[in-house]
Design a protein around this motif. Structure first.
Motif, PDB file in Angstrom:
ATOM      1  N   ASP A  91      17.997  13.224   6.090  1.00  8.80           N
ATOM      2  CA  ASP A  91      17.758  12.201   4.957  1.00  8.80           C
ATOM      3  C   ASP A  91      17.421  10.785   5.026  1.00  8.80           C
ATOM      4  O   ASP A  91      17.451   9.948   4.304  1.00  8.80           O
ATOM      5  N   ARG A  92      16.991  10.649   6.460  1.00 10.01           N
ATOM      6  CA  ARG A  92      16.289   9.299   6.732  1.00 10.01           C
ATOM      7  C   ARG A  92      14.906   9.344   6.484  1.00 10.01           C
ATOM      8  O   ARG A  92      13.978  10.092   6.957  1.00 10.01           O
ATOM      9  N   VAL A  93      14.237   8.325   6.016  1.00 13.56           N
ATOM     10  CA  VAL A  93      12.915   8.043   5.986  1.00 13.56           C
ATOM     11  C   VAL A  93      12.485   7.016   6.950  1.00 13.56           C
ATOM     12  O   VAL A  93      12.776   5.925   6.694  1.00 13.56           O
ATOM     13  N   VAL A  94      11.643   7.482   7.976  1.00 11.23           N
ATOM     14  CA  VAL A  94      11.486   6.441   8.964  1.00 11.23           C
ATOM     15  C   VAL A  94       9.855   5.872   8.641  1.00 11.23           C
ATOM     16  O   VAL A  94       9.206   6.864   8.822  1.00 11.23           O
ATOM     17  N   LEU A  95      10.103   4.606   8.579  1.00 14.34           N
ATOM     18  CA  LEU A  95       8.821   3.804   8.412  1.00 14.34           C
ATOM     19  C   LEU A  95       8.145   3.751   9.840  1.00 14.34           C
ATOM     20  O   LEU A  95       8.637   3.150  10.788  1.00 14.34           O
ATOM     21  N   SER A  96       6.803   4.365  10.068  1.00 19.47           N
ATOM     22  CA  SER A  96       6.005   4.472  11.249  1.00 19.47           C
ATOM     23  C   SER A  96       5.367   3.135  11.266  1.00 19.47           C
ATOM     24  O   SER A  96       5.354   2.455  12.250  1.00 19.47           O
ATOM     25  N   ARG A  97       4.649   2.911  10.246  1.00 14.88           N
ATOM     26  CA  ARG A  97       3.687   1.570  10.379  1.00 14.88           C
ATOM     27  C   ARG A  97       3.041   1.315   8.940  1.00 14.88           C
ATOM     28  O   ARG A  97       3.268   2.352   8.107  1.00 14.88           O
ATOM     29  N   LEU A  98       2.588   0.282   8.953  1.00 15.62           N
ATOM     30  CA  LEU A  98       1.968  -0.300   7.521  1.00 15.62           C
ATOM     31  C   LEU A  98       0.203  -0.545   8.010  1.00 15.62           C
ATOM     32  O   LEU A  98      -0.152  -0.851   8.834  1.00 15.62           O
ATOM     33  N   GLU A  99      -0.603  -0.042   6.951  1.00 16.20           N
ATOM     34  CA  GLU A  99      -1.932   0.059   7.270  1.00 16.20           C
ATOM     35  C   GLU A  99      -2.410  -0.807   5.920  1.00 16.20           C
ATOM     36  O   GLU A  99      -2.158  -0.619   4.719  1.00 16.20           O
ATOM     37  N   ARG A 100      -3.468  -1.556   6.102  1.00 15.72           N
ATOM     38  CA  ARG A 100      -4.116  -2.386   5.047  1.00 15.72           C
ATOM     39  C   ARG A 100      -5.540  -2.115   5.258  1.00 15.72           C
ATOM     40  O   ARG A 100      -6.213  -2.262   6.133  1.00 15.72           O
ATOM     41  N   LEU A 101      -5.894  -1.968   3.911  1.00 12.33           N
ATOM     42  CA  LEU A 101      -7.476  -1.500   3.481  1.00 12.33           C
ATOM     43  C   LEU A 101      -7.947  -2.345   2.706  1.00 12.33           C
ATOM     44  O   LEU A 101      -7.478  -2.600   1.666  1.00 12.33           O
ATOM     45  N   GLU A 102      -9.133  -2.838   3.115  1.00 14.91           N
ATOM     46  CA  GLU A 102      -9.606  -4.211   2.334  1.00 14.91           C
ATOM     47  C   GLU A 102     -10.764  -3.964   1.463  1.00 14.91           C
ATOM     48  O   GLU A 102     -11.362  -4.731   1.050  1.00 14.91           O
ATOM     49  N   SER A 103     -10.862  -2.698   1.144  1.00 15.82           N
ATOM     50  CA  SER A 103     -12.110  -2.178   0.043  1.00 15.82           C
ATOM     51  C   SER A 103     -11.830  -0.999  -0.379  1.00 15.82           C
ATOM     52  O   SER A 103     -11.066  -0.095   0.189  1.00 15.82           O
ATOM     53  N   LEU A 104     -12.308  -0.740  -1.713  1.00 16.21           N
ATOM     54  CA  LEU A 104     -12.328   0.688  -2.228  1.00 16.21           C
ATOM     55  C   LEU A 104     -13.010   1.664  -1.448  1.00 16.21           C
ATOM     56  O   LEU A 104     -12.207   2.752  -1.187  1.00 16.21           O
ATOM     57  N   PRO A 105     -14.142   1.545  -0.828  1.00 18.21           N
ATOM     58  CA  PRO A 105     -14.778   2.465   0.082  1.00 18.21           C
ATOM     59  C   PRO A 105     -13.756   2.817   1.146  1.00 18.21           C
ATOM     60  O   PRO A 105     -13.679   3.981   1.687  1.00 18.21           O
ATOM     61  N   ALA A 106     -12.947   1.956   1.917  1.00 18.14           N
ATOM     62  CA  ALA A 106     -12.140   2.205   2.950  1.00 18.14           C
ATOM     63  C   ALA A 106     -10.972   2.839   2.595  1.00 18.14           C
ATOM     64  O   ALA A 106     -10.584   3.908   3.377  1.00 18.14           O
ATOM     65  N   PHE A 107     -10.482   2.687   1.224  1.00 20.57           N
ATOM     66  CA  PHE A 107      -9.171   3.426   0.821  1.00 20.57           C
ATOM     67  C   PHE A 107      -9.877   5.033   0.524  1.00 20.57           C
ATOM     68  O   PHE A 107      -9.373   5.868   0.978  1.00 20.57           O
ATOM     69  N   GLY A 108     -11.126   5.138   0.187  1.00 22.37           N
ATOM     70  CA  GLY A 108     -11.586   6.260  -0.070  1.00 22.37           C
ATOM     71  C   GLY A 108     -12.142   7.228   1.214  1.00 22.37           C
ATOM     72  O   GLY A 108     -11.594   8.504   1.143  1.00 22.37           O
ATOM     73  N   GLN A 109     -12.542   6.531   2.148  1.00 20.80           N
ATOM     74  CA  GLN A 109     -12.532   7.066   3.355  1.00 20.80           C
ATOM     75  C   GLN A 109     -11.112   7.492   4.066  1.00 20.80           C
ATOM     76  O   GLN A 109     -10.975   8.451   4.640  1.00 20.80           O
ATOM     77  N   TRP A 110     -10.181   6.851   3.648  1.00 21.64           N
ATOM     78  CA  TRP A 110      -8.907   7.129   4.544  1.00 21.64           C
ATOM     79  C   TRP A 110      -8.379   8.352   3.813  1.00 21.64           C
ATOM     80  O   TRP A 110      -7.779   9.214   4.185  1.00 21.64           O
ATOM     81  N   LEU A 111      -8.416   8.518   2.356  1.00 21.67           N
ATOM     82  CA  LEU A 111      -8.189   9.632   1.509  1.00 21.67           C
ATOM     83  C   LEU A 111      -8.869  11.024   2.064  1.00 21.67           C
ATOM     84  O   LEU A 111      -8.300  11.961   2.179  1.00 21.67           O
ATOM     85  N   ALA A 112     -10.077  10.775   2.429  1.00 14.61           N
ATOM     86  CA  ALA A 112     -10.875  11.966   2.931  1.00 14.61           C
ATOM     87  C   ALA A 112     -10.648  12.460   4.295  1.00 14.61           C
ATOM     88  O   ALA A 112     -11.307  13.621   4.541  1.00 14.61           O
ATOM     89  N   GLN A 113      -9.940  11.656   4.950  1.00 16.86           N
ATOM     90  CA  GLN A 113      -9.712  12.319   6.411  1.00 16.86           C
ATOM     91  C   GLN A 113      -8.805  13.562   6.453  1.00 16.86           C
ATOM     92  O   GLN A 113      -8.184  13.745   5.390  1.00 16.86           O
TER      93      GLN A 113
END
Length: 272
Positions: free
Chosen positions: A31-53
């Motif tokens: 029942d524990r949600v473990v936070l591994s890390r935060l990532e920051r994406l500075e453009s919409l193309p970078a977000f799209g590329q992340w989604l497509a991995q």
């Protein structure tokens, strides 16, 4: 079997270095949600590329996945979700603003906006709202990227079942834990001690598992300090979405906690 990667996303329709898309990545252990890390994406193309991995994940995304049926019907737009989103994506932001403003101007005071069926239950802003917050523009920017990446959106669009995207709303969980207290602001002048205390209280409640979702957030001391220090609340909102994604993952395919019946044009917010 390894626990699936969980994702919580605080989205910006015009991301920059100062105001990026924030992803909270983690996993569930019991029942524990473990936070591994935060990532920051500075453009919409970078977000799209992340989604497509090519990686497996279940994600909660803080932007609308659909428009109100009343709005779509009144405007004469396509009533099938995929066709409606394609039509909407083809508009400019100016066209969206003008069309929605005209819709509101034709309606009585107190009922200017059309709402999705669950907005009142979730306390969410109408997905046609173009200011404060501009969720209409968030939908316009984000959903074409989800579709282009081929992700699966349960109840709305069949895609890659290894990458599951669901609509989340951090305000729903935050209000359950600290009521209507404000815990964030992008305006430096409004980043007050009271909001700092609210962030501390919110994180403390998440770590205690004081929610109806039955989950406890697991943080390192450094992570806790960083989340408290982010006065914009963007990092904390991503973590709230991560907890909602964990709730969806516990329910599993094919519904991921979504109700058996919901409007396939409007969508649904996790745990609403």
């Amino acid at each position: 079997m390894n626990a699936p990667l969980l994702v919580g996303c605080d989205f910006s329709s015009s991301p920059t270095r100062r105001k990026p898309v924030v992803l909270a990545l983690g996993h569930c252990t019991g029942d524990r949600v473990v936070l591994s890390r935060l990532e920051r994406l500075e453009s919409l193309p970078a977000f799209g590329q992340w989604l497509a991995q090519p990686q497996a994940w279940i994600g909660g995304f803080d932007f609308p996945f659909g428009l109100p049926r009343e709005l779509v019907e009144t405007l004469g737009w396509p009533l099938q979700w995929r066709e409606c989103i394609a039509h909407y994506a083809g508009l400019t932001r100016e066209e969206i603003r003008n069309t929605f403003a005209a819709f509101c101007d034709a309606r009585p005071v107190g009922g200017k906006f059309a709402h999705r069926a669950f907005d009142k239950r979730a306390g969410s802003s109408p997905s046609m709202k173009w200011v404060n917050p501009p969720v209409a523009y968030m939908l316009h920017a984000a959903l074409p990227l989800l579709l282009a990446a081929g992700v699966h959106m349960p109840g709305l669009h069949d895609g890659d079942p290894a990458r599951v995207a669901l609509e989340a709303y951090p305000g729903l969980l935050a209000r359950e834990l600290i009521g209507n207290r404000s815990y964030k602001s992008d305006d430096r002048a409004r980043q007050t001690p009271e909001r700092l205390i609210a962030r501390k209280d919110l994180l403390h409640a998440l770590e205690l598992g004081a929610t109806r979702l039955g989950l406890r957030l697991k943080l390192t001391n450094a992570q806790r300090d960083a989340l408290i220090a982010d006065a914009s609340g963007d990092s904390l909102d991503a973590v709230l979405c991560l907890v909602q994604a964990a709730w969806a993952a516990r329910h599993g395919a094919p519904r991921y906690g979504l109700p058996q019946q919901f409007d396939p044009l409007e969508g649904w917010i996790l745990s609403a």
